[in-house]
Structure formats: C-alpha cells, structure tokens
Design a protein around this motif. Structure first.
Motif, mmCIF file in Angstrom:
data_model
loop_
_atom_site.group_PDB
_atom_site.id
_atom_site.type_symbol
_atom_site.label_atom_id
_atom_site.label_comp_id
_atom_site.label_asym_id
_atom_site.label_seq_id
_atom_site.Cartn_x
_atom_site.Cartn_y
_atom_site.Cartn_z
ATOM 1 N N ALA A 174 0.844 -1.203 0.000
ATOM 2 C CA ALA A 174 0.000 0.000 0.000
ATOM 3 C C ALA A 174 0.879 1.253 0.000
ATOM 4 O O ALA A 174 0.599 2.229 -0.699
ATOM 5 N N ALA A 175 1.954 1.197 0.785
ATOM 6 C CA ALA A 175 2.877 2.333 0.836
ATOM 7 C C ALA A 175 3.510 2.564 -0.532
ATOM 8 O O ALA A 175 3.654 3.706 -0.990
ATOM 9 N N TYR A 176 3.855 1.483 -1.184
ATOM 10 C CA TYR A 176 4.467 1.565 -2.517
ATOM 11 C C TYR A 176 3.520 2.275 -3.484
ATOM 12 O O TYR A 176 3.915 3.201 -4.213
ATOM 13 N N ARG A 177 2.247 1.877 -3.466
ATOM 14 C CA ARG A 177 1.297 2.525 -4.379
ATOM 15 C C ARG A 177 1.107 3.993 -4.021
ATOM 16 O O ARG A 177 1.067 4.857 -4.890
ATOM 17 N N LEU B 266 3.184 6.066 -2.317
ATOM 18 C CA LEU B 266 4.374 6.897 -2.533
ATOM 19 C C LEU B 266 4.679 7.042 -4.025
ATOM 20 O O LEU B 266 5.164 8.082 -4.477
#
Ligand SMILES: Cc1ncc(C[n+]2csc(CCOP(=O)(O)OP(=O)(O)O)c2C)c(N)n1
Ligand code: SF4
Lengths: 394, 335
Positions: B92-95, B97
């Motif tokens: 989720a963080a990857y998406r 950021l």
C-alpha cells in the motif's frame, strides 16, 4: 489565518486531524469506541478528499502489522483502536517501537475484558506502557485534535523516531461533542511536513535488512538506544508543542498544572477526569483550601522532573489511576509518581485511588471527599487514606 | 488468462547461474536445507527489483543475525504470523508513494517468505486477509512440514504418522494423527489469480522459477507452496535433499501443478507412480511406520485418491501405478 469553529465528537476530531495530516497509509479495523475514527476517514477516502491508501485488515494484529510494513516502506502510517484491539496488537507494538517506526495511533481508551465492557478506562493503554511507544493523554477534544497534529512531528523527529499513541477517554471524549477550533488544511500540511526517512524498505538501490535477529551481543544496546530516544522525546514534545503554540496560539506542555503555585494538596490524573478535578479544586479554593491539580499529558516519556518540581513542595497528594495493577499497592500512575518523589528532599504524603473502571463516572462529591481527606492529612488531623478504590460497593 | 513473460523461451540455467546471488552464502541454515536454494531461485527468477518480507522461522534466524545479513535485496522481518499483513502495508505504501512521486516511478515486486507454521497455522488469518484484500504480492510458503526453527514440532502441514517433537512416537501413539491440511486448495478457494505447488528438483529445474515468473505477472495475489526438504526434521543425509524432493513428486505425494485464474494445470505426470513406501522409507521421521502395513496402505489409498482428484481437476487421464518399484539410488534414511 482564518480559524473556524466546529462542534465535533472526539472521534470526528481525530478523523479530521488525520484528514489534514493526510497519511500515506491507514489501516482500519472496527472496535467501540474508536470505530468512528476510521469510518469517518474511510468516507474521506471514498470522497477522494485524501490521497491515502486504506488497508482494510482482518484484525488489529494485522492493522499494526500493516502499519509496520507501510512505515518501514517509507510511508506515514496511522490507525486507531481501543481495548481488545490494542491488546491484540500488543506483540506488534513492541516491534513498531523496536524498529523505530514513527507510526501514530489514536486510542479511544476502553476497559479490557473480562468482564466484557465497552466503556472508558485506561487499562488498555496502561497495558502497553512498556511497549516503547510515546503515550500522550488528552483532556478534551480540542487537545485531542491539536495533539494528533503534533504527533507525527514528535514521532518522526530524527532525535526520536518512535511511535506515538494519542489516548483519549472512550465515550467521555470519543462520543462527546465539543467546540473545536480548527486549523486550515494548508497550515496543518505545512506544520506536519513530509515524512522522509533516512532508510526505507522501498529503496531498492540501497537494500537494507529490517527486523534482523540480535543476539545477546547487541540486543541490549538496541534497547538502550530506544530508552535514550524516549528520553530525548522529553525535550522534543515540548519543543513541538511550543512551535505549535507559536503558530496557532494554543500551547500544551508535558503536564498541566492547575492552581498548583501555592497549593498544599493536589490530585494527579491522566485524561478527561482533569475537568472534574478542576471543578472540585475551584470549590475547595472558594472555601479557602489551597488545593490544586496536576494532569500528566505525557505518560511516556514520564515527565519526572516536572512531577518532582510541582509535587515535592505539597503536603498531601492523591493519585487517581483509571487502571489497576493487581498485586501492587495501587495503579501504575501511583507507583511511578511515588517512585520519582522518593529522592526529593521533602515529599508529600501520598494516597492512591483507582477510579472510573469500565466507564464508572467519577462524581464531584467523591472527588471532593478525597480532597477533604487530603486536607485533613495536610493539617495533621488524620492519617492519609491508604490506597484503595474510589466508589466501589462492598 | 493474464499474460506472462515466460511464454517466451525460459532463461537457461547456465545464464541464471552467472547472475549474482541475491542471498549470499555464509548464512547459518543447515547444510542441505532447501530453503536457501528456494530463495535464491525465487530472487533469480524475478526480472523486477524485489522487496522481501519474511516471517519468523529458520530462514530469518539463519540469514539476518546482526551485524551480518545474507540479503542483497531489501528485506523486512516483522513477526511470525503477520508477514502477509506486513506485505499489505508495504505494498500500500508503494502505491501511495509512487502515486505521490516520492519514489521512482517503476515496477517493484513484493515477495513474502514464510514457513508452513507461519502460513498454514499462525499466519493463516493474515494470509487469508491479504488474499481477500487483493494485495499484489507473491507469497512463497516453504513447506518443510513442521515448525523446524523451534525444534521440529508438528504443524497442520505435517503428514500423517510423522514423528515430531510434539507428536512423538510412543506405545500409544504412532506419530502425527490426522492428515495434512490442503492449504493450496484453500488458497485456490480465495480466487487468487495465481496459485501453484512446486519443489526444487534437478529433473525439472525450471519449474520453480517459471512459476515465480508467472506469479509475478499476476494482477493480484499469487501463492506458491514449495515443498522444502529439511534434513534435520525429516531425518535424511544433507546430500539427499534434491533426491528426497524428487521422491515426493514421483510418488505423487507432492504433485506439481498451477491454478491460473481458477483453471487447474498439471505440470508433471509421472509415467508410473512410485509407491508411497519409497517416500516413507527414505526418511527417519517415518521409520516407525514401515512395518505398519495397514497404515501404509491407508496412506497410499489417500494419496491415490487425492492424485485422481487432481487429475480430474486438470482434465488429465489417470496414470498406472508402478507394478515393481524401480530401484532407489537416492536417500538413505538417517536418524
Ligand atoms: C507468536 C509466536 N509464537 C511462537 C513463536 C516461536 N516460533 C518461532 S519460529 C517458529 C516455527 C517456525 O516454523 P515454520 O513457520 O514452519 O518455519 P521453519 O522454521 O520450519 O522454516 C515458532 C513456533 C514466535 N516467534 N511467535
Ligand atoms: S532445521 Fe530444517 S528447515 Fe531449519 S535450517 Fe535446518 S534443514 Fe533448514
């Protein structure tokens, strides 16, 4: 700067503060009385009002685990919970702190089972007091809103890098509507800034191993670093509060001292009960009794210096704990305050009262009776009452 | 069916062997442990930069002892039972950021490594949640059929009759009671777009890496259950890891298959099924079963029926059982 006022419940104010912080990732799992925080936030996401990835997990254990994954990946991560949910997270709370991840969590305090009880007390967050999280307890909805906005700045400060819990009494604050002075979105955005960690999981060019095994040769040093970071938070929390005060005109310290300057007796408390005690103090003062109140806003780190400075000169003090520590003389606040006062050259007589469990109201009359007992102890006409329960049937 | 890169010619083993190892040597896994071979193959098979998430278990304690690390890809270990939820958060963080332009705009892949204990049992809820949420990751389960890191206790992947430290053989009890859980089938029931079973072998060296490559193209969660031979827990000589694994496949104890968008495909059908006795007699953990003719027959019957079900699901014709077991060069059981 044009401020606005709004009538909000604690949960709504928490969700609003989160909307203005706009974390990159939020995990959500429902539990009374904090459910509404993430419900409201989910609506913001649904409305496209925030650019947050919502992770709708299947348990609080996974909520905190997802926050760890997100924060380690380099995102600002937040969630909210209460009671059983916090207890279920327990294992991962230590990992979040040990990995030095600046996660921010709103906790609407609630009693722990058994017996099942959905109402307010602080047993849940007291159960995680040694997890390595900063714990801030607020008195009202305004302070909740302001503190949540300060929390990422404290957590992410390079001298700290620790997760923060902002604790507010279940129902008393989570569901009570109060008048809140709001900040502008842009002002909050500027204040909280962008989280840019030095090392993060998604930095594939510079691979790091996060969460390794440390044997007896290094584990102790890692733990000591956590302790040192917590000590530095003693400086950073007021520093962030000061900056907040300078920008927005509302200042919050490590503690709130009420009519303590010339006081002889006082009660000490965490959270919203301070409001009741301030009322009692005013009534005592009208009778000419030199009464005061001390509220700890930060419980972790423990503001030992302020506590000693403010309480040592007093004659008699009652510590109100909204959580019990069975098998010890009284609650955790009692233990810690007595402990830090031990080295003071002079110290007050100290009583401990466990109160408000499972949502039981503290009545003004009951608090007054405790103050009157302190008054007698201060005058030397009676012994200080031994630790006990306030208002419990036989 | 989604497009996958390995539709083109597979990369040769020689070429793969020239690639730098993304899990270095010098770690503390037992000699002969299949886990390191599996991790290295998985990491080699990805054409994307990989972010690894790991559950507590042998692999974690053997590869990350501070201040050294065997990992040359970013790796996060959180706890024992929450690798899937941790991956959900990281992904989720990857998406988030990436959308905000805070990290380079490029494809990364999230790969979870967890043992059968961390997957079948204590991590099952977390895995189920992540599958249902649709976390885009590849979850690799090292199935060594027990809690090896804590000293070889039974898990719900442990096979019937196996001697483990919590299902010890005694006068009254003959090892683990009850059949293993069909976790692969349970994952299929979550409608994950890519689910497979595999194992590292010499005779089908591409199976694992081809599956990884396909899994990494899946538009949602992918799960690969990898049989991971454990010299300590299964009790055989370290040199026999690959040979033992081969027996699991030849006896149809551990069939190689994949389920892509709900469609079942068999990847290998032995011309003649070897008797289950070959698998049992090669490992010390089954030693006490060898004279239990009825029990062995029961095990054989269950393996046969599961294999038939699999053939049916994959639309394949049945296979004859070997009348005379071929001589077995591999693997002598050891204690
Ligand atoms: C909550 C929790 N319970 C128990 C443990 C102890 N523990 C660590 S690893 C492990 C077994 C791991 O088994 P598995 O997942 O099969 O991996 P393996 O070591 O076999 O590769 C156990 C029981 C733990 N770390 N956390
Ligand atoms: S005990 Fe088994 S799984 Fe663990 S390192 Fe040794 S061989 Fe590998």
């Amino acid at each position: 700067m044009s401020n606005r006022f709004a009538a909000l419940t604690g949960n709504q104010a928490a969700a609003l503060a989160m909307r203005q912080i706009e974390p990159d990732v939020c995990a959500a799992y429902p539990i009374t009385p904090s459910t509404q925080v993430m419900e409201t936030y989910s609506q913001y996401v649904a409305d496209g009002a925030v650019r947050t990835e919502l992770v709708l997990v299947e348990s609080e254990h996974s909520a905190m685990s997802a926050c760890v994954g997100a924060a380690c990946a380099g995102a600002r991560a937040m969630t909210a919970t209460s009671s059983q949910g916090l207890a279920l997270m327990h294992e991962v709370l230590y990992i979040a702190a040990g990995l030095r991840l600046p996660i921010v969590m709103a906790v609407a305090n609630r009693a722990l089972s058994a017996p099942l009880n959905i109402h307010g007390d602080q047993s849940d967050t007291m159960g995680s007091r040694d997890a390595g999280w900063i714990q801030l307890y607020v008195r009202d909805v305004q302070e909740l809103y302001d503190t949540l906005i300060q929390a990422p700045r404290i957590a992410e400060h390079c001298e700290v890098m620790l997760p923060v819990m902002v604790c507010f009494d279940g129902f008393t604050l989570s569901h009570a509507i109060e008048r809140v002075e709001l900040l502008e979105d842009g002002a909050v955005r500027d204040f909280v800034g962008v989280y840019r960690p030095e090392r993060y999981l998604l930095d594939v060019e510079h691979p790091h191993t996060f969460g390794p095994a440390l044997l007896p040769d290094y584990y102790t040093e890692a733990k000591r670093q956590q302790r040192e970071a917590m000590s530095r938070a003693l400086e950073i929390i007021p520093h962030v509060a000061l900056e907040f005060g300078a920008r927005f005109g509302r200042a919050w310290g490590m503690v709130e001292a009420y009519r303590l300057e010339d006081a002889e007796i006082a009660a000490v408390v965490l959270g919203s009960t301070a409001g009741t005690l301030m009322e009692v103090v005013d009534r005592m003062r009208e009778r000419g009794v030199r009464a005061g109140m001390l509220r700890l806003r930060a419980f972790r780190p423990f503001p030992a210096e302020e506590v000693v400075r403010l309480l040592a000169p007093l004659k008699a003090v009652a510590i109100f704990d909204r959580a019990d520590s069975p098998g010890t003389p009284s609650g955790p606040l009692y233990e810690e305050i007595r402990s830090v006062l031990y080295d003071a050259p002079a110290r007050p007589r100290i009583s401990g009262m466990v109160y408000g469990l499972g949502g039981r109201e503290m009545l003004v009359e009951e608090a007054s009776a405790t103050y009157e007992a302190l008054e007698r102890a201060a005058a030397g006409t009676a012994e200080i009452p031994p630790p006990g329960y306030l208002s419990a049937r036989g | 069916m989604f497009q996958h890169k390995t539709a083109t010619a597979p990369v040769s083993l020689k070429k793969l062997a020239e690639q730098p190892d993304l899990l270095t040597g010098g770690h503390r896994l037992c000699a002969g442990c299949a886990e390191s071979a599996i991790v290295r193959q998985v990491l080699m098979a990805s054409t994307y930069p990989v972010v690894a998430i790991m559950a507590t278990g042998c692999l974690e304690v053997a590869t990350t002892v501070y201040p050294a690390t065997a990992w040359r890809v970013p790796m996060l270990h959180n706890a024992f039972e929450n690798a899937a939820a941790t991956a959900s958060g990281a992904e989720a963080a990857y998406r988030a950021l990436r959308a905000k332009g805070r990290i380079p705009d490029r494809e990364l892949r999230f790969v979870v490594f967890a043992g059968d204990g961390g997957t079948y049992d204590i991590g099952f809820q977390s895995l189920s949640g992540a599958l249902e949420r649709g976390t885009r990751f590849l979850y690799i389960c090292f199935n060594n059929e027990g809690y090896m890191n804590t000293g070889i206790q039974r898990s719900s992947a442990t096979p019937l009759g196996a001697d483990t430290s919590t299902t010890p053989v005694g006068e009254a009890v003959l090892g683990k009671p009850g059949w293993r859980k069909d976790l692969t089938g349970i994952v299929v029931a979550h409608n994950a777009p890519y689910v497979a079973q595999t194992a590292p072998t010499a005779f089908r060296p591409h199976d694992l890496k081809n599956k990884v490559a396909r899994a990494l193209e899946a538009p949602g969660p992918a799960f690969i259950n990898v049989l991971s031979a454990c010299t300590r827990g299964w009790r055989y000589e370290p040199a026999d890891t690959i040979a033992i694994t081969q027996l699991a496949i030849d006896t149809c104890y551990w069939p190689l298959f994949e389920v892509i968008d709900g469609k079942w495909h068999l990847n290998y059908k032995p011309k003649q099924k070897r008797p289950i006795m070959d698998w049992l007699s090669a490992q010390g953990r089954f030693r006490h079963l060898l004279k239990q003719g009825r029990l062995v027959a029961e095990i054989q019957a269950r393996i046969d029926s599961e294999w038939d079900t699999l053939l049916e699901r994959c639309g394949e014709a049945p296979v004859a059982a070997a009348s005379v077991p071929p001589p077995r060069k591999a693997a002598g059981a050891s204690d």
